[in-house]
Design a protein around this motif. Structure first.
Motif, PDB file in Angstrom:
ATOM      1  N   ILE A   4       0.851  -0.642  -0.116  1.00 33.77           N
ATOM      2  CA  ILE A   4       0.111   0.348   0.154  1.00 33.77           C
ATOM      3  C   ILE A   4       0.916   1.241  -0.111  1.00 33.77           C
ATOM      4  O   ILE A   4       0.673   2.284  -0.568  1.00 33.77           O
ATOM      5  N   ARG A   5       2.154   1.184   0.814  1.00 37.54           N
ATOM      6  CA  ARG A   5       3.125   2.387   0.655  1.00 37.54           C
ATOM      7  C   ARG A   5       3.480   3.170  -0.440  1.00 37.54           C
ATOM      8  O   ARG A   5       3.572   4.131  -1.124  1.00 37.54           O
ATOM      9  N   ASP A   6       3.905   1.856  -1.229  1.00 37.20           N
ATOM     10  CA  ASP A   6       4.480   1.510  -2.999  1.00 37.20           C
ATOM     11  C   ASP A   6       3.324   2.341  -3.732  1.00 37.20           C
ATOM     12  O   ASP A   6       3.622   3.079  -4.135  1.00 37.20           O
ATOM     13  N   LEU A   7       1.986   1.938  -3.435  1.00 36.56           N
ATOM     14  CA  LEU A   7       1.093   2.358  -4.501  1.00 36.56           C
ATOM     15  C   LEU A   7       0.439   3.937  -3.908  1.00 36.56           C
ATOM     16  O   LEU A   7       0.616   4.889  -4.677  1.00 36.56           O
ATOM     17  N   ASN A   8       0.470   4.469  -2.634  1.00 37.10           N
ATOM     18  CA  ASN A   8       0.495   5.502  -1.921  1.00 37.10           C
ATOM     19  C   ASN A   8       1.471   6.579  -2.688  1.00 37.10           C
ATOM     20  O   ASN A   8       1.318   8.103  -3.232  1.00 37.10           O
ATOM     21  N   ARG A   9       2.355   6.207  -2.940  1.00 38.73           N
ATOM     22  CA  ARG A   9       3.826   6.998  -3.362  1.00 38.73           C
ATOM     23  C   ARG A   9       3.765   6.350  -4.768  1.00 38.73           C
ATOM     24  O   ARG A   9       4.395   8.278  -4.930  1.00 38.73           O
ATOM     25  N   ALA A  10       3.435   5.915  -5.314  1.00 41.70           N
ATOM     26  CA  ALA A  10       3.680   5.905  -6.385  1.00 41.70           C
ATOM     27  C   ALA A  10       2.306   6.845  -7.712  1.00 41.70           C
ATOM     28  O   ALA A  10       2.603   7.691  -8.197  1.00 41.70           O
ATOM     29  N   MET A  11       1.451   7.323  -6.835  1.00 40.97           N
ATOM     30  CA  MET A  11       0.234   7.400  -7.258  1.00 40.97           C
ATOM     31  C   MET A  11      -0.176   8.713  -6.440  1.00 40.97           C
ATOM     32  O   MET A  11      -0.801   9.523  -6.998  1.00 40.97           O
ATOM     33  N   ASP A  12       0.189   8.717  -5.205  1.00 44.36           N
ATOM     34  CA  ASP A  12       0.333  10.213  -4.433  1.00 44.36           C
ATOM     35  C   ASP A  12      -1.397  10.080  -4.053  1.00 44.36           C
ATOM     36  O   ASP A  12      -1.887  10.734  -4.010  1.00 44.36           O
ATOM     37  N   TRP A  13      -1.677   8.959  -3.487  1.00 42.74           N
ATOM     38  CA  TRP A  13      -2.351   8.462  -2.596  1.00 42.74           C
ATOM     39  C   TRP A  13      -2.502   8.459  -1.289  1.00 42.74           C
ATOM     40  O   TRP A  13      -1.202   8.585  -0.558  1.00 42.74           O
ATOM     41  N   SER A  14      -3.504   7.991  -0.689  1.00 43.22           N
ATOM     42  CA  SER A  14      -3.453   8.236   0.725  1.00 43.22           C
ATOM     43  C   SER A  14      -4.234   6.828   1.711  1.00 43.22           C
ATOM     44  O   SER A  14      -4.686   7.357   2.143  1.00 43.22           O
ATOM     45  N   LEU A  15      -4.256   5.751   0.705  1.00 44.14           N
ATOM     46  CA  LEU A  15      -4.960   4.431   1.403  1.00 44.14           C
ATOM     47  C   LEU A  15      -4.134   4.190   2.441  1.00 44.14           C
ATOM     48  O   LEU A  15      -3.512   4.122   2.903  1.00 44.14           O
ATOM     49  N   PRO A  16      -4.833   4.079   3.578  1.00 42.78           N
ATOM     50  CA  PRO A  16      -5.036   3.177   5.049  1.00 42.78           C
ATOM     51  C   PRO A  16      -3.211   2.131   4.782  1.00 42.78           C
ATOM     52  O   PRO A  16      -4.089   0.949   4.691  1.00 42.78           O
ATOM     53  N   ASP A  17      -2.331   1.762   6.119  1.00 39.76           N
ATOM     54  CA  ASP A  17      -1.622   0.813   5.529  1.00 39.76           C
ATOM     55  C   ASP A  17      -2.030   0.323   7.398  1.00 39.76           C
ATOM     56  O   ASP A  17      -0.550  -0.136   7.310  1.00 39.76           O
ATOM     57  N   ASP A  18      -2.777   0.292   8.212  1.00 38.13           N
ATOM     58  CA  ASP A  18      -2.222  -0.007   9.319  1.00 38.13           C
ATOM     59  C   ASP A  18      -3.020  -1.590   9.786  1.00 38.13           C
ATOM     60  O   ASP A  18      -2.525  -1.621   9.900  1.00 38.13           O
ATOM     61  N   GLU A  19      -4.043  -2.049   8.081  1.00 38.51           N
ATOM     62  CA  GLU A  19      -4.308  -3.321   8.621  1.00 38.51           C
ATOM     63  C   GLU A  19      -3.473  -4.065   7.983  1.00 38.51           C
ATOM     64  O   GLU A  19      -4.270  -5.081   8.027  1.00 38.51           O
ATOM     65  N   ALA A  20      -3.119  -3.706   6.792  1.00 43.10           N
ATOM     66  CA  ALA A  20      -2.806  -4.772   6.051  1.00 43.10           C
ATOM     67  C   ALA A  20      -1.293  -3.671   4.656  1.00 43.10           C
ATOM     68  O   ALA A  20      -1.137  -2.584   5.374  1.00 43.10           O
ATOM     69  N   ASN A  21      -0.733  -4.781   4.436  1.00 41.86           N
ATOM     70  CA  ASN A  21       0.674  -4.653   4.204  1.00 41.86           C
ATOM     71  C   ASN A  21       0.654  -3.940   2.443  1.00 41.86           C
ATOM     72  O   ASN A  21       0.994  -3.248   1.654  1.00 41.86           O
ATOM     73  N   THR A  22      -0.271  -5.005   1.501  1.00 45.04           N
ATOM     74  CA  THR A  22      -0.144  -5.266   0.625  1.00 45.04           C
ATOM     75  C   THR A  22      -1.702  -4.800   0.266  1.00 45.04           C
ATOM     76  O   THR A  22      -2.555  -4.653   1.187  1.00 45.04           O
ATOM     77  N   ILE A  23      -2.320  -4.461  -1.306  1.00 46.44           N
ATOM     78  CA  ILE A  23      -3.276  -4.008  -1.566  1.00 46.44           C
ATOM     79  C   ILE A  23      -4.512  -4.926  -1.852  1.00 46.44           C
ATOM     80  O   ILE A  23      -5.691  -4.889  -1.430  1.00 46.44           O
ATOM     81  N   ALA A  24      -3.760  -6.498  -2.353  1.00 45.86           N
ATOM     82  CA  ALA A  24      -4.554  -7.501  -1.884  1.00 45.86           C
ATOM     83  C   ALA A  24      -5.110  -8.017  -0.088  1.00 45.86           C
ATOM     84  O   ALA A  24      -6.400  -7.721  -0.195  1.00 45.86           O
ATOM     85  N   GLY A  25      -4.403  -7.668   0.784  1.00 48.17           N
ATOM     86  CA  GLY A  25      -4.325  -7.746   1.907  1.00 48.17           C
ATOM     87  C   GLY A  25      -5.766  -6.398   2.291  1.00 48.17           C
ATOM     88  O   GLY A  25      -6.193  -6.999   3.331  1.00 48.17           O
ATOM     89  N   LEU A  26      -5.177  -5.340   1.903  1.00 50.27           N
ATOM     90  CA  LEU A  26      -6.410  -4.390   2.282  1.00 50.27           C
ATOM     91  C   LEU A  26      -7.980  -4.343   1.955  1.00 50.27           C
ATOM     92  O   LEU A  26      -8.475  -4.543   2.790  1.00 50.27           O
ATOM     93  N   VAL A  27      -7.877  -5.159   0.488  1.00 52.25           N
ATOM     94  CA  VAL A  27      -8.798  -5.789  -0.218  1.00 52.25           C
ATOM     95  C   VAL A  27      -9.858  -6.687   1.578  1.00 52.25           C
ATOM     96  O   VAL A  27     -10.832  -6.878   1.680  1.00 52.25           O
ATOM     97  N   ILE A  28      -8.941  -7.790   0.881  1.00 52.42           N
ATOM     98  CA  ILE A  28      -9.281  -9.121   2.175  1.00 52.42           C
ATOM     99  C   ILE A  28      -9.703  -8.859   3.026  1.00 52.42           C
ATOM    100  O   ILE A  28     -10.634  -8.950   3.619  1.00 52.42           O
ATOM    101  N   HIS A  29      -9.125  -7.857   4.124  1.00 55.43           N
ATOM    102  CA  HIS A  29      -9.641  -7.089   5.364  1.00 55.43           C
ATOM    103  C   HIS A  29     -11.068  -5.939   5.469  1.00 55.43           C
ATOM    104  O   HIS A  29     -11.094  -6.876   6.177  1.00 55.43           O
ATOM    105  N   GLU A  30     -10.835  -5.528   4.738  1.00 55.03           N
ATOM    106  CA  GLU A  30     -11.944  -4.827   4.325  1.00 55.03           C
ATOM    107  C   GLU A  30     -13.372  -5.893   3.932  1.00 55.03           C
ATOM    108  O   GLU A  30     -14.826  -4.890   4.371  1.00 55.03           O
ATOM    109  N   ALA A  31     -13.336  -6.967   3.126  1.00 54.60           N
ATOM    110  CA  ALA A  31     -14.179  -7.409   2.419  1.00 54.60           C
ATOM    111  C   ALA A  31     -14.693  -8.643   3.314  1.00 54.60           C
ATOM    112  O   ALA A  31     -15.596  -9.124   3.436  1.00 54.60           O
TER     113      ALA A  31
END
Length: 435
Positions: free
Chosen positions: A373-400
């Motif tokens: 998530i940090r690399d994606l935020n850095r590349a796209m200048d986004w602000s997705l939270p990375d408290d509960e997951a490290n990867t984009i896939a992990g964030l989706v699984i956590h939220e879903a």
């Protein structure tokens, strides 16, 4: 107004001069307060390091802002009240009872313009210069008024405590790290600070808050050498590998028994074969563990800042990450930590790697699920939270709260996520776009 010339006696001129002097003092206190509170401690420190005594004094008296503000406000109120009292007496003498209202009007105008707006405007536009200039005098004022200010401080805290407000005298209103981060974000939004410069500095500041678990290479992607493999296979694997250091296991991948450096391996094999005119048959008895170094294990909860210091202290660039049970989780290198500061470090082996973020024709972004998530935020200048997951896939699984199937769409944190590809229970590709 009475035309009696006795009114314009020495007392009249002495009172007038006193009022003007008090206005000057009021302006000095107002400007000093603004200069000392608005000045940058970083700039003052730079001036102090160059030998500025005023800047050094400013740093000393701003260490305790509560005492500083109390002393300056005490001095400012004293001179303002005294000036108003003298003006009232003077105008009452000249104009009778109407002099009270006239004195209030005149003094309000004089204090507003010459004792507030004018000095504060100068102080805020020349904060460090003004702070260094007034610091020696304000230091004396703070020392003289410190007993009174201490009593007032106790009284104020007692009153606030009655309303349930607790004040920690040692706490900073704004942490240094947060102040730097806020200044960088503001500078970037105003176009003064480049995105790359902001990311580098913020990356360095974040090392103490992030752990090796967040950036390690997962064990499923680690290339290892089997210690029981024949020397020819080991040599071929090392020659074809794009890595310099490879873990060596025996029996099962969890059982790491060493780490071999390709240069050490080639040198040892060359020597055992007998040099350039030797025989490859001599390699049959080659034991890779004789040239392997002892593995270096680190807990997954180690912060990146601590791990970088350990790498530098041990003159090592490579560590294996284990969990609380001692099971292998992944590996981390010094380069991984440096990349968190300066961004991706590409060499001749990295230039052909696939791009992990691709813009599609429908305006969405195709993202690899394993991307952090940090690399994606850095590349796209986004602000997705990375408290509960490290990867984009992990964030989706956590939220879903489930493992999504291909085609499922989710919306959270102001973004739309669509699962594009999945392998087993692992989400490999997603489409992401801001809502």
């Amino acid at each position: 107004m009475d035309s009696d010339p006795s009114l314009l006696d020495g007392a009249f001129w002495l009172t007038t001069a006193s009022i003007l002097l008090l206005l000057v003092l009021s302006g000095f206190f107002s400007g000093s307060e603004t200069a000392l509170t608005a000045s940058s401690r970083g700039k003052l420190r730079a001036q102090a390091d160059k030998g500025s005594r005023g800047a050094q004094k400013a740093l000393e008296i701003t260490d305790d802002n509560e005492r500083l503000i109390g002393s300056v406000l005490l001095g400012n109120n004293l001179v303002n009240i005294l000036a108003a009292s003298l003006a009232t007496a003077l105008f009452t003498r000249l104009f009778g009872e109407s002099g009270v209202a006239l004195a209030t009007l005149v003094m309000t105008l004089l204090v507003l313009v010459f004792a507030e707006v004018l000095p504060k405007t100068y102080a805020i536009t020349n904060a460090e210069k003004a702070a260094a200039a007034v610091a020696p005098v304000i230091g004396v004022v703070v020392t003289v008024f410190s007993p009174v200010v201490a009593a007032v401080r106790l009284l104020v805290r007692g009153v606030l405590r009655l309303f349930g407000v607790q004040i920690d005298p040692d706490s900073n209103i704004l942490a240094v790290r947060e102040e730097i981060a806020g200044a960088l974000q503001l500078g970037h939004s105003e176009g003064v600070v480049e995105k790359e410069d902001r990311d580098r500095i913020l990356g360095a500041l974040d090392l103490g808050d992030r752990t090796v678990e967040e950036i390690m290479l997962h064990r499923s992607n680690i290339e290892m050498i089997d210690a029981d493999a024949d020397p020819e296979s080991i040599l071929k694997q090392c020659l074809e590998s794009r890595h310099t250091r490879l873990p060596v296991f025996r029996g099962q991948p969890e059982n790491i028994v060493g780490v071999v450096h390709a240069k050490d391996l080639f040198r040892a094999m060359y020597a055992q074969a007998g040099g350039g005119e030797g025989s490859a048959d001599r390699l049959k008895s080659f034991d890779i563990l004789k040239v392997a170094n002892a593995p270096y294990f680190v807990p997954e909860t180690t912060t990146l800042d601590d791990q970088m210091r350990e790498f530098l202290r041990m003159h090592s660039h490579f560590a294996l990450v284990v969990d609380e049970y001692g099971s292998l989780r992944g590996l981390i290198t010094l380069e991984d930590i440096l990349e968190e500061i300066v961004g991706e470090i590409a060499d001749e082996f990295d230039v052909d790697e696939d791009v992990t973020v691709t813009r599609t024709e429908d305006g969405q972004y195709l993202v690899e699920g394993s991307m952090t998530i940090r690399d994606l935020n850095r590349a796209m200048d986004w602000s997705l939270p990375d408290d509960e997951a490290n990867t984009i896939a992990g964030l989706v699984i956590h939220e879903a709260q489930m493992i999504p199937t291909v085609g499922q769409v989710f919306s959270f944190h102001g973004f739309r996520f669509e699962v594009v590809e999945r392998e087993g229970n692992r989400i490999t590709w997603l489409k992401v776009r801001p809502l």
